[in-house]
Design a protein around this motif. Structure first.
Motif, PDB file in Angstrom:
ATOM      1  N   TYR A 232     -11.401  69.876  13.236  1.00  0.00           N
ATOM      2  CA  TYR A 232     -10.770  69.117  12.154  1.00  0.00           C
ATOM      3  C   TYR A 232     -10.800  67.601  12.404  1.00  0.00           C
ATOM      4  N   LEU A 233     -11.402  67.183  13.513  1.00  0.00           N
ATOM      5  CA  LEU A 233     -11.345  65.782  13.917  1.00  0.00           C
ATOM      6  C   LEU A 233     -11.872  64.836  12.845  1.00  0.00           C
ATOM      7  N   GLU A 234     -13.005  65.165  12.254  1.00  0.00           N
ATOM      8  CA  GLU A 234     -13.582  64.305  11.208  1.00  0.00           C
ATOM      9  C   GLU A 234     -12.643  64.208  10.013  1.00  0.00           C
ATOM     10  N   GLN A 235     -12.067  65.315   9.614  1.00  0.00           N
ATOM     11  CA  GLN A 235     -11.130  65.321   8.486  1.00  0.00           C
ATOM     12  C   GLN A 235      -9.885  64.504   8.809  1.00  0.00           C
ATOM     13  N   ILE A 236      -9.427  64.587  10.039  1.00  0.00           N
ATOM     14  CA  ILE A 236      -8.254  63.818  10.472  1.00  0.00           C
ATOM     15  C   ILE A 236      -8.548  62.327  10.398  1.00  0.00           C
ATOM     16  N   GLN A 237      -9.728  61.941  10.860  1.00  0.00           N
ATOM     17  CA  GLN A 237     -10.121  60.535  10.840  1.00  0.00           C
ATOM     18  C   GLN A 237     -10.280  60.022   9.402  1.00  0.00           C
ATOM     19  N   GLN A 238     -10.784  60.866   8.509  1.00  0.00           N
ATOM     20  CA  GLN A 238     -10.936  60.479   7.106  1.00  0.00           C
ATOM     21  C   GLN A 238      -9.586  60.225   6.440  1.00  0.00           C
ATOM     22  N   LYS A 239      -8.558  60.872   6.933  1.00  0.00           N
ATOM     23  CA  LYS A 239      -7.208  60.670   6.400  1.00  0.00           C
ATOM     24  C   LYS A 239      -6.502  59.503   7.086  1.00  0.00           C
ATOM     25  N   ASN A 240      -7.246  58.800   7.949  1.00  0.00           N
ATOM     26  CA  ASN A 240      -6.698  57.671   8.708  1.00  0.00           C
ATOM     27  C   ASN A 240      -5.474  58.091   9.518  1.00  0.00           C
ATOM     28  N   MET A 241      -5.567  59.272  10.104  1.00  0.00           N
ATOM     29  CA  MET A 241      -4.493  59.770  10.951  1.00  0.00           C
ATOM     30  C   MET A 241      -5.029  60.045  12.353  1.00  0.00           C
ATOM     31  N   THR A 242      -4.117  60.235  13.289  1.00  0.00           N
ATOM     32  CA  THR A 242      -4.482  60.654  14.635  1.00  0.00           C
ATOM     33  C   THR A 242      -4.077  62.119  14.808  1.00  0.00           C
ATOM     34  N   ILE A 243      -4.641  62.759  15.808  1.00  0.00           N
ATOM     35  CA  ILE A 243      -4.246  64.142  16.106  1.00  0.00           C
ATOM     36  C   ILE A 243      -2.751  64.203  16.379  1.00  0.00           C
ATOM     37  N   HIS A 244      -2.240  63.186  17.075  1.00  0.00           N
ATOM     38  CA  HIS A 244      -0.815  63.129  17.414  1.00  0.00           C
ATOM     39  C   HIS A 244       0.044  63.113  16.147  1.00  0.00           C
TER      40      HIS A 244
END
Length: 371
Positions: A232-244
Motif C-alpha cells: 500500500y506504500l504507493e497509495q499512502i504516498q499519493q494521499k500525502n500520508m506516512t505509514i505512521h
C-alpha cells in the motif's frame, strides 16, 4: 332406499370424522417431530459453531491442497478433528464472506474458533510440512502492546515485564529499523510515543517454538506488518500520508467501528476534522492515555494530561493506539466521502449514526447512549 342412503351418509360422516382425526393426529405428530428435528438441528449447528474442544490446544498439522473449495476444506478439518462439522464450516465462511483461503500446511488445534481458523487460512500456510509448534500465539485485532505483553506471557516462557522491557529497548528498535527502513521511518521520528513499536506488531496467529527468543517473536510480528503494509506504500504516498499516520487513524477506526461501511465513514470523519484542525475526540485515545480498558469514558477522563489525549490535542497524536487489522487500514486508505464531523454508536445494537452538526450529534447521543 331412503334408509340405505341415510345409512351411507352416516357411514361417510363417521369415516370423514375418522379421517379428520387421523389427519389431525398425523399433523400433530409431524409438528412434534418437526419441532424435535428443528431443535436438534439448532443444537447441532450451535455446537458446531463452537470450538470442537475448548480445552485441547494440542496443535495438529493440516494440509490444504491447492484449489480446495471451502466445502472441501471443511471436510478436511472435520476429518482431522479440528472442527465438528465441515458442512457448518462451509456455510459459516460463506455468511462471513471469507475469501482467498490459501493452500499449504497449517498448524491448528481443536480449541480454535471458526473465525481463528478462517483468519489463519486467509493468512496462508507453509509450502512444505514443518515441525509442529509447541504453542500458538494469537494476537487479536485492536490489541495494544500492554495486552500483547499479557498474551505473550500466557503462551511463551517470557514474562510481561521482559516483553515491555524489549519494547523500550532502543538498540533493538535500531536493529528493526535497519531491517525495515520504510516501515519504521515514521516510528523513528515520532515524539512522545509510549512505545515506538505500538501499532507495528501485526495482529495474527504465530507458531511458537520453545527456545525462540523474544526478539525473534517480535521481529516476526513486525515482518508481518511489513508484508501487509508495503503493497500500500504507493497509495499512502499519493494521499500525502506516512505509514505512521495511516496506522494511527486505522488504530482508532479499528475500535470505533466494526462493519466495513461504518469504518470507511468513520475514517472520513477523522479526515474531515483534521482538515479544519478540529480535535479527533476519540474515546480510544483517552483510554490509551489513561492506560485503562473500560466501557465508558467520563467527562473528567477527557481532561487527562497526555499527548495521546485527542480531546485536548489536535492532529494525529504521537502515534498508533493499538495494532489495527488490514481491513481498518483499507478503510483509512479508501474512506467514504461524506460531510460528517460526528458519529456515535448505539450502545445496545452497535449501529453507528453520523451527524454534520453538534446539535444533531447531541440528539443522537441522547437517543442512543443516554437512554
Amino acid at each position: 332406499m331412503k334408509g340405505k342412503k341415510n345409512k351411507r351418509r352416516q357411514q361417510r360422516k363417521k369415516e370423514d370424522k375418522l379421517v379428520g382425526k387421523i389427519v389431525s393426529i398425523i399433523i400433530l405428530v409431524l409438528v412434534i417431530v418437526g419441532g424435535i428435528l428443528g431443535f436438534s438441528v439448532y443444537r447441532y449447528v450451535s455446537s458446531s459453531l463452537e470450538p470442537l474442544d475448548a480445552k485441547n490446544e494440542k496443535l495438529v498439522q493440516v494440509e490444504i491442497p491447492s484449489g480446495s473449495s471451502n466445502k472441501e476444506i471443511g471436510d478436511i478439518l472435520e476429518k482431522d478433528k479440528i472442527i465438528k462439522s465441515g458442512l457448518v464450516f462451509n456455510y459459516y465462511t460463506k455468511f462471513k464472506n471469507y475469501t482467498g483461503f490459501q493452500a499449504g500446511y497449517y498448524q491448528m488445534a481443536p480449541n480454535m474458533t471458526l473465525d481463528e481458523i478462517g483468519d489463519l487460512l486467509e493468512q496462508g500456510g507453509s509450502a512444505t510440512p514443518v515441525e509442529v509448534a509447541d504453542n500458538r500465539l494469537t494476537i487479536p485485532e485492536g490489541y495494544d502492546i500492554q495486552q500483547i505483553a499479557t498474551k505473550v506471557a500466557k503462551v511463551t516462557e517470557y514474562s510481561e515485564k521482559q516483553f515491555l522491557a524489549l519494547m523500550e529497548d532502543g538498540e533493538f528498535f535500531k536493529k528493526l529499523k535497519a531491517k525495515y527502513p520504510e516501515l519504521l521511518a515514521g516510528a523513528e521520528k515520532a515524539e512522545g510515543v509510549r512505545y515506538k513499536l505500538e501499532g507495528y506488531l501485526y495482529p495474527a496467529t504465530y507458531d511458537y517454538y520453545k527456545g525462540t527468543t523474544l526478539e525473534e517473536i517480535v521481529t516476526q510480528m513486525v515482518d508481518k506488518s511489513n508484508n501487509v503494509l508495503l503493497p500500500y506504500l504507493e497509495q499512502i504516498q499519493q494521499k500525502n500520508m506516512t505509514i505512521h499516520e495511516v496506522l494511527t487513524i486505522a488504530s482508532l477506526v479499528e475500535k470505533e467501528g466494526v462493519k466495513e461501511g461504518d469504518r470507511k465513514n468513520i475514517a472520513q470523519v477523522f479526515f474531515n476534522r483534521l482538515a479544519i484542525d478540529m480535535p479527533l475526540q476519540s474515546d480510544i485515545s483517552i483510554l490509551y492515555a489513561l492506560g485503562e480498558h473500560k466501557e465508558l469514558v467520563t467527562y473528567e477522563d477527557t481532561a487527562v494530561d497526555s499527548p495521546y489525549n485527542l480531546y485536548l490535542n489536535t492532529g494525529y497524536g504521537p502515534g498508533p493506539f493499538d495494532s489495527p487489522s488490514e481491513e481498518a487500514i483499507q478503510a483509512v486508505l479508501n474512506p467514504t466521502e461524506n460531510e460528517y464531523y460526528y458519529f456515535v454508536a448505539d450502545i445496545e445494537t452497535g449501529k453507528v449514526y453520523f451527524a454534520k452538526t453538534y446539535e444533531e450529534h447531541t440528539k443522537l447521543v441522547e437517543e442512543y447512549v443516554n437512554k
